[in-house]
Design an enzyme around this catalytic site. Structure first.
Site, PDB file in Angstrom:
ATOM      1  N   ASN A   1       0.960  -1.090  -0.060  1.00  0.00           N
ATOM      2  CA  ASN A   1      -0.142  -0.210   0.056  1.00  0.00           C
ATOM      3  C   ASN A   1       1.067   1.336   0.026  1.00  0.00           C
ATOM      4  O   ASN A   1       1.614   1.532   1.134  1.00  0.00           O
ATOM      5  CB  ASN A   1      -0.883  -0.039   1.172  1.00  0.00           C
ATOM      6  CG  ASN A   1      -1.793   1.170   1.565  1.00  0.00           C
ATOM      7  OD1 ASN A   1      -1.680   2.164   0.619  1.00  0.00           O
ATOM      8  ND2 ASN A   1      -2.287   1.446   2.671  1.00  0.00           N
TER       9      ASN A   1
ATOM     10  N   LYS B   1       0.226   4.401  -0.207  1.00  0.00           N
ATOM     11  CA  LYS B   1      -0.423   5.390   0.568  1.00  0.00           C
ATOM     12  C   LYS B   1      -0.162   6.593  -0.241  1.00  0.00           C
ATOM     13  O   LYS B   1      -0.284   6.645  -1.589  1.00  0.00           O
ATOM     14  CB  LYS B   1       0.093   5.712   1.944  1.00  0.00           C
ATOM     15  CG  LYS B   1      -0.034   4.372   2.714  1.00  0.00           C
ATOM     16  CD  LYS B   1       0.096   4.581   4.140  1.00  0.00           C
ATOM     17  CE  LYS B   1       0.238   3.063   4.777  1.00  0.00           C
ATOM     18  NZ  LYS B   1       0.337   2.998   6.351  1.00  0.00           N
TER      19      LYS B   1
ATOM     20  N   HIS C   1      -9.460   1.230   5.397  1.00  0.00           N
ATOM     21  CA  HIS C   1      -7.990   1.250   5.852  1.00  0.00           C
ATOM     22  C   HIS C   1      -8.097   2.231   7.165  1.00  0.00           C
ATOM     23  O   HIS C   1      -8.864   3.245   7.078  1.00  0.00           O
ATOM     24  CB  HIS C   1      -6.859   1.988   4.989  1.00  0.00           C
ATOM     25  CG  HIS C   1      -5.570   1.874   5.623  1.00  0.00           C
ATOM     26  ND1 HIS C   1      -5.101   2.710   6.551  1.00  0.00           N
ATOM     27  CD2 HIS C   1      -4.618   0.832   5.336  1.00  0.00           C
ATOM     28  CE1 HIS C   1      -3.916   2.347   6.642  1.00  0.00           C
ATOM     29  NE2 HIS C   1      -3.286   1.315   6.266  1.00  0.00           N
TER      30      HIS C   1
ATOM     31  N   GLU D   1      -6.422   4.544   8.417  1.00  0.00           N
ATOM     32  CA  GLU D   1      -6.304   5.903   8.037  1.00  0.00           C
ATOM     33  C   GLU D   1      -7.283   6.626   7.367  1.00  0.00           C
ATOM     34  O   GLU D   1      -7.801   7.738   7.509  1.00  0.00           O
ATOM     35  CB  GLU D   1      -4.984   6.148   7.005  1.00  0.00           C
ATOM     36  CG  GLU D   1      -3.861   5.865   7.879  1.00  0.00           C
ATOM     37  CD  GLU D   1      -2.481   5.261   7.090  1.00  0.00           C
ATOM     38  OE1 GLU D   1      -2.514   5.419   5.912  1.00  0.00           O
ATOM     39  OE2 GLU D   1      -1.671   4.722   7.646  1.00  0.00           O
TER      40      GLU D   1
ATOM     41  N   GLU E   1      -4.950  -5.055  10.681  1.00  0.00           N
ATOM     42  CA  GLU E   1      -3.873  -3.946  10.803  1.00  0.00           C
ATOM     43  C   GLU E   1      -4.169  -3.313  12.232  1.00  0.00           C
ATOM     44  O   GLU E   1      -5.104  -2.359  12.132  1.00  0.00           O
ATOM     45  CB  GLU E   1      -3.837  -3.054   9.848  1.00  0.00           C
ATOM     46  CG  GLU E   1      -3.599  -3.566   8.310  1.00  0.00           C
ATOM     47  CD  GLU E   1      -3.091  -2.620   7.261  1.00  0.00           C
ATOM     48  OE1 GLU E   1      -2.131  -2.861   6.831  1.00  0.00           O
ATOM     49  OE2 GLU E   1      -3.765  -1.703   7.218  1.00  0.00           O
TER      50      GLU E   1
ATOM     51  N   GLY F   1       3.089   1.868  10.777  1.00  0.00           N
ATOM     52  CA  GLY F   1       4.237   2.998  10.841  1.00  0.00           C
ATOM     53  C   GLY F   1       4.845   3.253  12.154  1.00  0.00           C
ATOM     54  O   GLY F   1       5.487   4.409  12.288  1.00  0.00           O
TER      55      GLY F   1
ATOM     56  N   SER G   1       4.062  -2.324  10.398  1.00  0.00           N
ATOM     57  CA  SER G   1       5.389  -2.556  10.581  1.00  0.00           C
ATOM     58  C   SER G   1       6.083  -3.856   9.873  1.00  0.00           C
ATOM     59  O   SER G   1       6.712  -4.360  10.720  1.00  0.00           O
ATOM     60  CB  SER G   1       5.889  -2.301  11.991  1.00  0.00           C
ATOM     61  OG  SER G   1       5.554  -0.737  12.327  1.00  0.00           O
TER      62      SER G   1
HETATM   63  P1  13P Z   1       3.413   0.052   7.670  1.00  0.00           P
HETATM   64  O1  13P Z   1       4.036  -1.146   6.768  1.00  0.00           O
HETATM   65  O2  13P Z   1       4.064   1.240   7.067  1.00  0.00           O
HETATM   66  O3  13P Z   1       3.371  -0.029   8.994  1.00  0.00           O
HETATM   67  O4  13P Z   1       2.023   0.498   7.205  1.00  0.00           O
HETATM   68  C1  13P Z   1       0.971  -0.686   7.243  1.00  0.00           C
HETATM   69  C2  13P Z   1      -0.189  -0.079   6.454  1.00  0.00           C
HETATM   70  O5  13P Z   1      -0.871   0.710   7.018  1.00  0.00           O
HETATM   71  C3  13P Z   1      -0.343  -0.880   5.216  1.00  0.00           C
HETATM   72  O6  13P Z   1      -1.879  -0.702   4.687  1.00  0.00           O
END
Ligand code: 13P
Length: 253
Positions: A11, A13, A97, A99, A169, A175, A215
């Site tokens: 992803n 982003k 997601h 976010e 997740e 992150g 992560s």
């Molecule tokens: P990270 O791998 O940067 O922690 O992000 C995970 C994520 O949100 C994938 O959709």
């Protein structure tokens, strides 16, 4: 069917312009062997989809989008429909997601409508679920996941859920460099699979891929993938560099 082919998904982003995405995808294609026994998907931003799609055509890497809107078309400024994603070359779409839930008002109800639009248009939905740090600390992990799955998948038949991919997740692991341990993730994945079994029956529950995200790096993927209910990973930060991502894809070696 008990065998679930692993899926490693990136992803991206809100990173990379069109040319940057093209360059990254091109390097990734060169790094990944043609004999991979995992499925690979990358989800660049909307503006790079058509470009990257062209490049991926003759490869085994699939294209995904990071979001969609549920209506087929109409006066919805700024939104993108499922059929637009299909025509841009997408096979997958990430839905719900954390976010999007946190910053853009996504709810279990909108997740439900988006999954409906995805499956109606033959897009594979990657439905994200996960608890926040406070929810985990107050022992609400399972009730939060129960709500997200029940409401997010409300009203679907088992047939409609045939291609569904779920991604666990935990928000506290995204992150942050704080990955869930393989045991913590496995415990949740088993819980999710049991929920899917109650809702849609044993056959479907056994075939649905449940990815872990938060992560994931090349040094923790192997341990995560030894768990019986972890069928792949959804990767943010570590998917942006083709060298790093390709190491994760080739986790068996
Ligand atoms: P990270 O791998 O940067 O922690 O992000 C995970 C994520 O949100 C994938 O959709």
């Amino acid at each position: 069917m008990d065998h679930r082919k692993p899926l490693i998904a990136g992803n991206w982003k809100m990173f990379k312009t069109g040319p940057e995405a093209l360059e990254t995808a091109d390097r990734l294609v060169k790094l990944l062997s043609t004999t991979m026994d995992v499925d690979v998907m990358i989800a660049p931003p909307f503006t790079a989809l058509a470009l990257v799609s062209d490049l991926l055509k003759k490869t085994r890497i699939s294209l995904g989008a990071q979001n969609l809107f549920w209506e087929a078309e109409g006066a919805y400024t700024g939104e993108i429909s499922a059929s637009m994603l299909v025509s841009a070359g997408c096979r997958y779409v990430i839905v719900g997601h954390s976010e999007r839930r946190q910053y853009f008002g996504e709810t279990d109800e909108t997740v439900n409508q988006k999954i409906k639009a995805a499956v109606t248009n033959d897009l594979i939905p990657v439905m994200c679920v996960g608890e926040s740090e406070t929810e985990r600390e107050s022992k609400e992990t399972f009730s939060v996941l129960d709500r997200q799955v029940q409401k997010g998948l409300k009203g679907f038949s088992a047939d409609e859920m045939e291609t569904l991919v779920m991604a666990y997740e935990p928000v506290w692991a995204i992150g942050t460099g704080k990955t869930a341990t393989a045991d913590q993730a496995q415990e949740v994945h088993l819980f999710l699979r049991e929920m899917l079994e109650k809702k849609f029956g044993n056959n479907l529950a056994k075939s649905i891929r449940i990815l872990y995200g938060g992560s994931v790096k090349s040094d923790n993927i192997t341990e995560l993938m030894t768990m019986p209910d972890i069928d792949g990973a959804l990767i943010g930060g570590a998917s942006l560099e083709p060298e790093t991502f390709s190491k994760i894809v080739q986790f068996q070696k």
